[in-house]
Write a protein that holds these residues in place. Structure first.
Motif, short mmCIF file in Angstrom:
data_model
loop_
_atom_site.label_atom_id
_atom_site.label_comp_id
_atom_site.label_asym_id
_atom_site.label_seq_id
_atom_site.Cartn_x
_atom_site.Cartn_y
_atom_site.Cartn_z
N SER A 132 0.81 -1.23 0.00
CA SER A 132 0.00 0.00 0.00
C SER A 132 0.84 1.27 0.00
N PRO A 133 1.80 1.44 0.92
CA PRO A 133 2.60 2.68 0.88
C PRO A 133 3.38 2.85 -0.42
N MET A 134 3.87 1.75 -0.98
CA MET A 134 4.60 1.87 -2.24
C MET A 134 3.67 2.36 -3.34
N THR A 135 2.46 1.83 -3.38
CA THR A 135 1.48 2.26 -4.39
C THR A 135 1.10 3.71 -4.19
N ILE A 136 0.89 4.10 -2.94
CA ILE A 136 0.52 5.49 -2.64
C ILE A 136 1.65 6.43 -3.04
N LYS A 137 2.89 6.06 -2.72
CA LYS A 137 4.04 6.92 -3.05
C LYS A 137 4.16 7.16 -4.55
N HIS A 138 3.89 6.14 -5.33
CA HIS A 138 4.01 6.29 -6.77
C HIS A 138 2.81 7.01 -7.39
N GLU A 171 5.78 13.94 -6.55
CA GLU A 171 7.07 13.74 -5.90
C GLU A 171 7.29 14.70 -4.73
N VAL A 172 6.69 15.86 -4.78
CA VAL A 172 6.85 16.86 -3.73
C VAL A 172 6.37 16.34 -2.38
N PHE A 173 5.34 15.51 -2.38
CA PHE A 173 4.74 15.03 -1.14
C PHE A 173 5.27 13.67 -0.70
N ARG A 174 6.20 13.12 -1.42
CA ARG A 174 6.73 11.80 -1.07
C ARG A 174 7.70 11.85 0.10
N GLU A 203 -0.22 10.65 7.99
CA GLU A 203 0.80 11.68 7.84
C GLU A 203 0.52 12.57 6.63
N ILE A 204 0.10 11.95 5.54
CA ILE A 204 -0.24 12.73 4.35
C ILE A 204 -1.44 13.62 4.63
N GLU A 205 -2.41 13.09 5.37
CA GLU A 205 -3.61 13.87 5.71
C GLU A 205 -3.25 15.08 6.57
#
Length: 109
Positions: free
Chosen positions: A37-43, A47-50, A66-68
Motif C-alpha cells: 500500500s505505501p509503495m502504491t501510494i508513493k508512486h 514527488e513533492v509530497f513523497r 501523515e499525508i492527511e
C-alpha cells in the motif's frame, strides 16, 4: 490480491508457534498488503509530497494519516481570505446594487 486490505483491517495479532494456518494466512495477507500500500501510494502522489517520514511509519494507515496532516484545513486562513475579500470589495456606482449584494453573498457562502 487486496492491496488496500491493510487500510481496511486492523493489524492482526502477531504470529506465535501455536497459531493455526488460518491466522497465519490472514497475517501474511495483511503484512503483504501493508508493504504494498505505501509503495502504491508513493508512486501515485506527486514527488513533492513523497518526503513524508515513511522510514518511521510501519503501517499503511499511519502513512495516510501523515499525508492527511499535511493537507489539514486551516480555518483561520479561510476566514482571513473571506474577510479580506469582503473588505476589498467596493460598490462602484456604475454597477447594479443587486449584483453588488449578490457578489457579497457569494463571498460569504
Amino acid at each position: 490480491m487486496d492491496i488496500d486490505f491493510a487500510l481496511k483491517e486492523e493489524q492482526p495479532t502477531p504470529l506465535t508457534t501455536k497459531s493455526n494456518p488460518e491466522v497465519k494466512r490472514d497475517f501474511e495477507r495483511w503484512d503483504c498488503s501493508n508493504h504494498m500500500s505505501p509503495m502504491t501510494i508513493k508512486h501515485s502522489i506527486p514527488e513533492v509530497f513523497r518526503d513524508t517520514k515513511s522510514e518511521e511509519i510501519t503501517q499503511a494507515k499511519g502513512f495516510l494519516n501523515e499525508i492527511e496532516k499535511r493537507f489539514a484545513k486551516n480555518d483561520k486562513v479561510k476566514i482571513a481570505l473571506v474577510l479580506t475579500s469582503l473588505i476589498s470589495i467596493k460598490y462602484k456606482r456604475q454597477e447594479n446594487v443587486r449584483e453588488y449584494i449578490m457578489e457579497m453573498f457569494h463571498f460569504v457562502s
